[in-house]
Structure formats: structure tokens, C-alpha cells
Motif scaffolding. Structure first.
Motif, PDB file in Angstrom:
ATOM      1  N   GLY A 126     -17.780   5.772  19.094  1.00 62.74           N
ATOM      2  CA  GLY A 126     -17.079   4.798  19.906  1.00 62.74           C
ATOM      3  C   GLY A 126     -17.599   3.394  19.698  1.00 62.74           C
ATOM      4  N   LEU A 127     -18.543   3.210  18.769  1.00 59.76           N
ATOM      5  CA  LEU A 127     -19.167   1.904  18.533  1.00 59.76           C
ATOM      6  C   LEU A 127     -19.094   1.469  17.071  1.00 59.76           C
ATOM      7  CD1 LEU A 127     -22.386   2.493  20.668  1.00 59.76           C
ATOM      8  CD2 LEU A 127     -20.341   1.240  21.348  1.00 59.76           C
ATOM      9  N   ASP A 128     -18.144   1.974  16.330  1.00 59.95           N
ATOM     10  CA  ASP A 128     -18.033   1.683  14.910  1.00 59.95           C
ATOM     11  C   ASP A 128     -17.748   0.192  14.689  1.00 59.95           C
ATOM     12  OD1 ASP A 128     -17.644   1.755  12.188  1.00 59.95           O
ATOM     13  OD2 ASP A 128     -16.256   3.433  12.228  1.00 59.95           O
ATOM     14  N   PRO A 129     -18.593  -0.508  13.912  1.00 63.61           N
ATOM     15  CA  PRO A 129     -18.375  -1.939  13.693  1.00 63.61           C
ATOM     16  C   PRO A 129     -17.371  -2.244  12.589  1.00 63.61           C
ATOM     17  CG  PRO A 129     -20.350  -1.265  12.575  1.00 63.61           C
ATOM     18  CD  PRO A 129     -19.844  -0.048  13.309  1.00 63.61           C
ATOM     19  N   ASP A 130     -16.973  -1.243  11.829  1.00 60.14           N
ATOM     20  CA  ASP A 130     -16.125  -1.451  10.659  1.00 60.14           C
ATOM     21  C   ASP A 130     -14.750  -0.830  10.843  1.00 60.14           C
ATOM     22  OD1 ASP A 130     -18.344  -2.591   9.290  1.00 60.14           O
ATOM     23  OD2 ASP A 130     -19.040  -0.591   8.755  1.00 60.14           O
ATOM     24  N   ILE A 131     -13.782  -1.417  10.138  1.00 63.26           N
ATOM     25  CA  ILE A 131     -12.437  -0.844  10.065  1.00 63.26           C
ATOM     26  C   ILE A 131     -12.052  -0.770   8.594  1.00 63.26           C
ATOM     27  CG2 ILE A 131     -11.739  -1.652  12.352  1.00 63.26           C
ATOM     28  CD1 ILE A 131     -10.207  -3.934  10.984  1.00 63.26           C
ATOM     29  N   SER A 132     -10.962  -0.089   8.321  1.00 62.31           N
ATOM     30  CA  SER A 132     -10.494   0.009   6.937  1.00 62.31           C
ATOM     31  C   SER A 132      -9.846  -1.305   6.516  1.00 62.31           C
ATOM     32  CB  SER A 132      -9.493   1.153   6.808  1.00 62.31           C
ATOM     33  OG  SER A 132      -8.303   0.833   7.527  1.00 62.31           O
ATOM     34  N   PRO A 133      -9.872  -1.610   5.220  1.00 58.57           N
ATOM     35  CA  PRO A 133      -9.182  -2.804   4.749  1.00 58.57           C
ATOM     36  C   PRO A 133      -7.681  -2.779   5.088  1.00 58.57           C
ATOM     37  CG  PRO A 133     -10.686  -2.029   3.070  1.00 58.57           C
ATOM     38  CD  PRO A 133     -10.657  -0.976   4.154  1.00 58.57           C
ATOM     39  N   ALA A 134      -7.082  -1.594   5.097  1.00 55.65           N
ATOM     40  CA  ALA A 134      -5.655  -1.491   5.437  1.00 55.65           C
ATOM     41  C   ALA A 134      -5.396  -1.925   6.871  1.00 55.65           C
ATOM     42  CB  ALA A 134      -5.168  -0.062   5.224  1.00 55.65           C
ATOM     43  N   TYR A 135      -6.255  -1.520   7.805  1.00 55.82           N
ATOM     44  CA  TYR A 135      -6.094  -1.918   9.206  1.00 55.82           C
ATOM     45  C   TYR A 135      -6.340  -3.419   9.359  1.00 55.82           C
ATOM     46  CZ  TYR A 135      -6.672  -1.861  14.315  1.00 55.82           C
ATOM     47  OH  TYR A 135      -6.565  -2.101  15.662  1.00 55.82           O
ATOM     48  N   ALA A 136      -7.299  -3.954   8.615  1.00 58.35           N
ATOM     49  CA  ALA A 136      -7.562  -5.396   8.677  1.00 58.35           C
ATOM     50  C   ALA A 136      -6.353  -6.180   8.156  1.00 58.35           C
ATOM     51  CB  ALA A 136      -8.809  -5.731   7.869  1.00 58.35           C
ATOM     52  N   ARG A 137      -5.785  -5.745   7.034  1.00 60.64           N
ATOM     53  CA  ARG A 137      -4.609  -6.446   6.473  1.00 60.64           C
ATOM     54  C   ARG A 137      -3.413  -6.357   7.413  1.00 60.64           C
ATOM     55  NH1 ARG A 137      -6.805  -4.226   1.706  1.00 60.64           N
ATOM     56  NH2 ARG A 137      -5.473  -2.412   1.871  1.00 60.64           N
ATOM     57  N   LEU A 138      -3.295  -5.248   8.123  1.00 62.11           N
ATOM     58  CA  LEU A 138      -2.197  -5.065   9.085  1.00 62.11           C
ATOM     59  C   LEU A 138      -2.234  -6.147  10.168  1.00 62.11           C
ATOM     60  CD1 LEU A 138       0.109  -3.032   9.977  1.00 62.11           C
ATOM     61  CD2 LEU A 138      -1.620  -2.044  11.466  1.00 62.11           C
ATOM     62  N   GLN A 139      -3.414  -6.646  10.493  1.00 64.58           N
ATOM     63  CA  GLN A 139      -3.580  -7.624  11.557  1.00 64.58           C
ATOM     64  C   GLN A 139      -3.496  -9.075  11.080  1.00 64.58           C
ATOM     65  OE1 GLN A 139      -6.803  -6.609  14.399  1.00 64.58           O
ATOM     66  NE2 GLN A 139      -7.231  -4.911  12.995  1.00 64.58           N
ATOM     67  N   ALA A 140      -3.427  -9.286   9.770  1.00 63.94           N
ATOM     68  CA  ALA A 140      -3.497 -10.642   9.216  1.00 63.94           C
ATOM     69  C   ALA A 140      -2.391 -11.560   9.736  1.00 63.94           C
ATOM     70  CB  ALA A 140      -3.465 -10.581   7.693  1.00 63.94           C
ATOM     71  N   ALA A 141      -1.173 -11.089   9.831  1.00 66.68           N
ATOM     72  CA  ALA A 141      -0.066 -11.950  10.286  1.00 66.68           C
ATOM     73  C   ALA A 141      -0.268 -12.403  11.726  1.00 66.68           C
ATOM     74  CB  ALA A 141       1.263 -11.213  10.140  1.00 66.68           C
ATOM     75  N   ARG A 142      -0.700 -11.494  12.595  1.00 61.18           N
ATOM     76  CA  ARG A 142      -0.945 -11.856  13.997  1.00 61.18           C
ATOM     77  C   ARG A 142      -2.035 -12.910  14.108  1.00 61.18           C
ATOM     78  NH1 ARG A 142      -5.103 -10.089  16.469  1.00 61.18           N
ATOM     79  NH2 ARG A 142      -5.133  -8.028  15.502  1.00 61.18           N
ATOM     80  N   ILE A 143      -3.114 -12.719  13.364  1.00 59.49           N
ATOM     81  CA  ILE A 143      -4.247 -13.654  13.401  1.00 59.49           C
ATOM     82  C   ILE A 143      -3.808 -15.021  12.883  1.00 59.49           C
ATOM     83  CG2 ILE A 143      -6.528 -14.145  12.440  1.00 59.49           C
ATOM     84  CD1 ILE A 143      -6.931 -11.049  12.341  1.00 59.49           C
ATOM     85  N   ALA A 144      -3.078 -15.028  11.768  1.00 59.67           N
ATOM     86  CA  ALA A 144      -2.616 -16.290  11.187  1.00 59.67           C
ATOM     87  C   ALA A 144      -1.722 -17.047  12.168  1.00 59.67           C
ATOM     88  CB  ALA A 144      -1.868 -16.020   9.881  1.00 59.67           C
ATOM     89  N   LYS A 145      -0.834 -16.342  12.816  1.00 56.57           N
ATOM     90  CA  LYS A 145       0.069 -16.983  13.777  1.00 56.57           C
ATOM     91  C   LYS A 145      -0.729 -17.547  14.960  1.00 56.57           C
ATOM     92  CE  LYS A 145       4.028 -16.071  16.750  1.00 56.57           C
ATOM     93  NZ  LYS A 145       4.918 -15.048  17.297  1.00 56.57           N
ATOM     94  N   ALA A 146      -1.670 -16.799  15.487  1.00 53.45           N
ATOM     95  CA  ALA A 146      -2.460 -17.240  16.640  1.00 53.45           C
ATOM     96  C   ALA A 146      -3.361 -18.425  16.304  1.00 53.45           C
ATOM     97  CB  ALA A 146      -3.293 -16.084  17.175  1.00 53.45           C
ATOM     98  N   ARG A 147      -3.800 -18.527  15.064  1.00 58.14           N
ATOM     99  CA  ARG A 147      -4.705 -19.607  14.660  1.00 58.14           C
ATOM    100  C   ARG A 147      -3.992 -20.757  13.971  1.00 58.14           C
ATOM    101  NH1 ARG A 147     -10.299 -18.648  14.453  1.00 58.14           N
ATOM    102  NH2 ARG A 147     -10.879 -16.585  15.195  1.00 58.14           N
ATOM    103  N   GLY A 148      -2.705 -20.599  13.709  1.00 57.36           N
ATOM    104  CA  GLY A 148      -1.973 -21.650  13.004  1.00 57.36           C
ATOM    105  C   GLY A 148      -2.380 -21.761  11.546  1.00 57.36           C
ATOM    106  N   LEU A 149      -2.707 -20.630  10.956  1.00 60.69           N
ATOM    107  CA  LEU A 149      -3.125 -20.578   9.556  1.00 60.69           C
ATOM    108  C   LEU A 149      -2.058 -19.910   8.700  1.00 60.69           C
ATOM    109  CD1 LEU A 149      -6.790 -19.280  10.056  1.00 60.69           C
ATOM    110  CD2 LEU A 149      -6.107 -21.626   9.535  1.00 60.69           C
ATOM    111  N   ASN A 150      -2.220 -20.026   7.409  1.00 63.59           N
ATOM    112  CA  ASN A 150      -1.389 -19.311   6.451  1.00 63.59           C
ATOM    113  C   ASN A 150      -1.916 -17.874   6.359  1.00 63.59           C
ATOM    114  OD1 ASN A 150      -0.633 -18.206   3.836  1.00 63.59           O
ATOM    115  ND2 ASN A 150       0.076 -20.267   3.323  1.00 63.59           N
TER     116      ASN A 150
END
Length: 187
Positions: A126-150
Motif C-alpha cells: 500500500g506504499l509503493d512509490p513507483d508506477i508503470s510508465p504506461a500509467y504515468a503516460r495515461l496521466q500526462a494530458a491531465r497534468i499538462a492541462k492543469a499546469r498549462g503545459l504542452n
């Protein structure tokens, strides 16, 4: 009888001091000297030197501008004192419901994208600090939109922070959530 007991007691005392004190202190000393960052808990600090987390223990990030970790089954989420898995089997209705709820939320966030297993299931501790690269890429659009980044800027940060398998074949590629979020904050 004392002649037989005395050597046994002396041996027990000697080995207790040697193996119960000497060896642990020696191993700790070597660890501190050879690997000070890891031996000290892999603590990460901000620019003022304050501890902000550990590279080895997951933390909850809920804001849209941050990379989100795996779901946690530890207490109220990433509570190290309650570290454990849910102990629910694959046929458990509660687990199936949790997975469905998480998957539905991700489908709404990233329609048409495949959902990695680590996005909807908690790790064993329940304390895993890592995620898969696929899960990280899945979140990229949300993060970019929230931060005003490409989106490409966010994906570049994710790729730069992706740790490859040891020696190229031991383990899996992984992304440390805290490291990515720190790099995103520095942009």
C-alpha cells in the motif's frame, strides 16, 4: 557440572556480543559509509533542506497538476503505520467494485486509452512509490492541462524520470511519482 556449564555460558556471552552487537554495528557502519543516501532512508529534500518525502515510500498526490500514485490499501491512504494489502482475492465483490470505480474514473479522464493494472489495484504494502510508465503516460494530458503545459513537456519529464530495469532485464521499467512531481514543480 560447573566445569561443563561454564564454557557454554562463556560461548553464549561471546557470540551474543559478537553477533548481536558487533555484526549489526559493522553492517550499519559499512552501509552508512558506502551507501549514505539509501542507508539514511532515501530522503528527498527541498531547496531549503526540509525533508519532503522518501524515494522508497509512496505518498498521496490528489491535485490534477500532479502525477497520481497507485491506489493505497494502507489505512486512509499511504499511512505507513497501517501498511498492508487489502487481502481481498480476485473473486471478492468489494475488490471488483473498487477496481470498476477506479477504471470508470480513468476512462472518463482518458477515453479510449488502455488502463494499466497498477492504475486500479493497490500494491502489496500500500506504499509503493513507483508506477508503470504506461500509467504515468495515461496521466500526462491531465497534468499538462492543469499546469498549462504542452503534453510533450510532461511526457519528456516522465521519460527522463523513468528507471530502466536493472542490467536491462531484471525487473520492470518504473516511474517514481515523487521524483516526477518534483521535476514538474521545477518547470
Amino acid at each position: 557440572m560447573i566445569r561443563h556449564i561454564r564454557p557454554a555460558l562463556v560461548s553464549m556471552g561471546l557470540f551474543t556480543v559478537l553477533l548481536g552487537l558487533g555484526y549489526p554495528l559493522a553492517v550499519t557502519g559499512v552501509g552508512q559509509a558506502a551507501f549514505p543516501f539509501r542507508a539514511g532512508g532515501s530522503l528527498l529534500r527541498d531547496d531549503q533542506g526540509r525533508v519532503i518525502g522518501s524515494a522508497l515510500i509512496g505518498q498521496g498526490f490528489a491535485e490534477p497538476k500532479y502525477l497520481h500514485p497507485r491506489p493505497s490499501a494502507a489505512g486512509d491512504g499511504y499511512d505507513a503505520s497501517a501498511s498492508s494489502g487489502s487481502n481481498m482475492g480476485p473473486l471478492n465483490a468489494d475488490l471488483a467494485g473498487r477496481v470498476k470505480t477506479r477504471a470508470d474514473a480513468l476512462r472518463a479522464e482518458a477515453p479510449g486509452q488502455p488502463i494499466p493494472a497498477d492504475a486500479v489495484t493497490a500494491s502489496g504494502s500500500g506504499l509503493d512509490p513507483d508506477i508503470s510508465p504506461a500509467y504515468a503516460r495515461l496521466q500526462a494530458a491531465r497534468i499538462a492541462k492543469a499546469r498549462g503545459l504542452n503534453v510533450n513537456q510532461v511526457q519528456t519529464v516522465i521519460e527522463n524520470e523513468t528507471e530502466k530495469p536493472l542490467l536491462g532485464f531484471i525487473g520492470q521499467a518504473r516511474v517514481n511519482v515523487l521524483a516526477v512531481n518534483r521535476a514538474l514543480d521545477k518547470l
